[in-house]
Design a protein around this motif. Structure first.
Motif, PDB file in Angstrom:
ATOM      1  N   LEU A   1       0.812  -1.223   0.000  1.00  0.00           N
ATOM      2  CA  LEU A   1       0.000   0.000   0.000  1.00  0.00           C
ATOM      3  C   LEU A   1       0.846   1.274   0.000  1.00  0.00           C
ATOM      4  N   LEU A   2       2.153   1.127   0.230  1.00  0.00           N
ATOM      5  CA  LEU A   2       3.041   2.301   0.227  1.00  0.00           C
ATOM      6  C   LEU A   2       3.225   2.824  -1.201  1.00  0.00           C
ATOM      7  N   SER A   3       3.547   4.114  -1.286  1.00  0.00           N
ATOM      8  CA  SER A   3       3.854   4.683  -2.613  1.00  0.00           C
ATOM      9  C   SER A   3       5.143   4.036  -3.120  1.00  0.00           C
ATOM     10  N   GLU A   4       5.342   4.093  -4.439  1.00  0.00           N
ATOM     11  CA  GLU A   4       6.524   3.473  -5.033  1.00  0.00           C
ATOM     12  C   GLU A   4       7.814   4.057  -4.459  1.00  0.00           C
ATOM     13  N   LYS A   5       7.837   5.350  -4.249  1.00  0.00           N
ATOM     14  CA  LYS A   5       9.038   6.016  -3.735  1.00  0.00           C
ATOM     15  C   LYS A   5       9.344   5.533  -2.313  1.00  0.00           C
ATOM     16  N   ARG A   6       8.321   5.441  -1.458  1.00  0.00           N
ATOM     17  CA  ARG A   6       8.530   4.974  -0.076  1.00  0.00           C
ATOM     18  C   ARG A   6       8.962   3.507  -0.069  1.00  0.00           C
ATOM     19  N   LYS A   7       8.347   2.695  -0.915  1.00  0.00           N
ATOM     20  CA  LYS A   7       8.740   1.286  -1.010  1.00  0.00           C
ATOM     21  C   LYS A   7      10.212   1.175  -1.379  1.00  0.00           C
ATOM     22  N   GLN A   8      10.636   1.979  -2.353  1.00  0.00           N
ATOM     23  CA  GLN A   8      12.017   1.940  -2.815  1.00  0.00           C
ATOM     24  C   GLN A   8      12.976   2.351  -1.697  1.00  0.00           C
ATOM     25  N   ILE A   9      12.653   3.420  -1.010  1.00  0.00           N
ATOM     26  CA  ILE A   9      13.506   3.898   0.097  1.00  0.00           C
ATOM     27  C   ILE A   9      13.558   2.843   1.217  1.00  0.00           C
ATOM     28  N   LEU A  10      12.424   2.287   1.561  1.00  0.00           N
ATOM     29  CA  LEU A  10      12.346   1.250   2.601  1.00  0.00           C
ATOM     30  C   LEU A  10      13.175   0.026   2.199  1.00  0.00           C
ATOM     31  N   TYR A  11      13.041  -0.406   0.957  1.00  0.00           N
ATOM     32  CA  TYR A  11      13.779  -1.558   0.455  1.00  0.00           C
ATOM     33  C   TYR A  11      15.287  -1.311   0.534  1.00  0.00           C
ATOM     34  N   LEU A  12      15.704  -0.156   0.053  1.00  0.00           N
ATOM     35  CA  LEU A  12      17.136   0.152   0.065  1.00  0.00           C
ATOM     36  C   LEU A  12      17.701   0.183   1.486  1.00  0.00           C
ATOM     37  N   ASN A  13      16.916   0.700   2.422  1.00  0.00           N
ATOM     38  CA  ASN A  13      17.377   0.804   3.802  1.00  0.00           C
ATOM     39  C   ASN A  13      17.336  -0.549   4.513  1.00  0.00           C
ATOM     40  N   ILE A  14      16.208  -1.235   4.427  1.00  0.00           N
ATOM     41  CA  ILE A  14      16.022  -2.481   5.182  1.00  0.00           C
ATOM     42  C   ILE A  14      16.718  -3.661   4.494  1.00  0.00           C
ATOM     43  N   GLU A  15      16.426  -3.893   3.251  1.00  0.00           N
ATOM     44  CA  GLU A  15      16.941  -5.073   2.554  1.00  0.00           C
ATOM     45  C   GLU A  15      18.409  -4.946   2.161  1.00  0.00           C
ATOM     46  N   GLU A  16      18.796  -3.785   1.687  1.00  0.00           N
ATOM     47  CA  GLU A  16      20.177  -3.631   1.214  1.00  0.00           C
ATOM     48  C   GLU A  16      21.080  -2.978   2.253  1.00  0.00           C
ATOM     49  N   GLY A  17      20.517  -2.476   3.328  1.00  0.00           N
ATOM     50  CA  GLY A  17      21.309  -1.910   4.407  1.00  0.00           C
ATOM     51  C   GLY A  17      21.982  -0.587   4.072  1.00  0.00           C
TER      52      GLY A  17
END
Length: 179
Positions: A126-142
């Motif tokens: 449900l997050l916007s694409e930009k928030r999903k991308q930022i979250l992914y980069l921070n959480i998944e890629e560290g």
């Protein structure tokens, strides 16, 4: 019972410790064999014999020297052994119930985690694409805030704000769904 045994018993009743030691020495081996047969554990059988003889010493004034002491002793041993076996069985049953409850709790915990994961996954979608991308980069890629800011060509502050809002949104969605 022969006269020697009756004489020893009378001394025991009067508190003669040497006579009691002689009585113990005389009956120890057959008593140990008897208890070991019932318990299948020589160490526990030894403990049982000591316990019975301690009780005999404490209640020595109640012993009737004219009655069959051997029968009395082995009846005491048998009763104490059966009580011990009943107690062990009850402990085993309680242990089994405890283990079953712990297994059920672990299963529930796994199910709860799976449900929360599904809720979290749905909330992320449900997050916007930009928030999903930022979250992914921070959480998944560290990636750090600075690294994400440089990659996406936005300010470090924007990255921070977007992550805070994304995490707050996810927390609310998962918390509300689990109520």
């Amino acid at each position: 019972m022969d006269c020697l045994d009756e004489r020893i018993l009378r001394k025991v009743i009067q508190g003669d410790q040497a006579a009691f030691a002689e009585l113990y020495k005389y009956y120890r081996t057959p008593a140990l064999r008897f208890c070991t047969t019932l318990l299948k554990d020589e160490e526990e059988a030894e403990n049982m014999i000591h316990e019975v003889f301690i009780k005999l010493w404490d209640r020595r004034t109640q012993i009737n020297p004219t009655l069959n002491f051997t029968s009395y002793l082995f009846t005491c041993l048998r009763n104490m052994t059966f009580d011990h076996l009943k107690k062990m069985e009850k402990n085993n049953q309680l242990k089994q119930v405890y283990l079953e409850k712990m297994a059920a709790a672990r299963e529930e915990e796994v199910e709860d985690k799976e449900v929360k994961f599904q809720l979290l996954y749905s909330a992320v979608s449900l997050l916007s694409e930009k928030r999903k991308q930022i979250l992914y980069l921070n959480i998944e890629e560290g990636k750090s805030y600075q690294e994400i800011a440089e990659m996406l060509m936005i300010s470090k502050n924007t990255v921070k704000n977007q992550l805070v809002k994304a995490k707050q949104f996810l927390r609310e969605k998962v918390d509300m769904a689990t109520l």
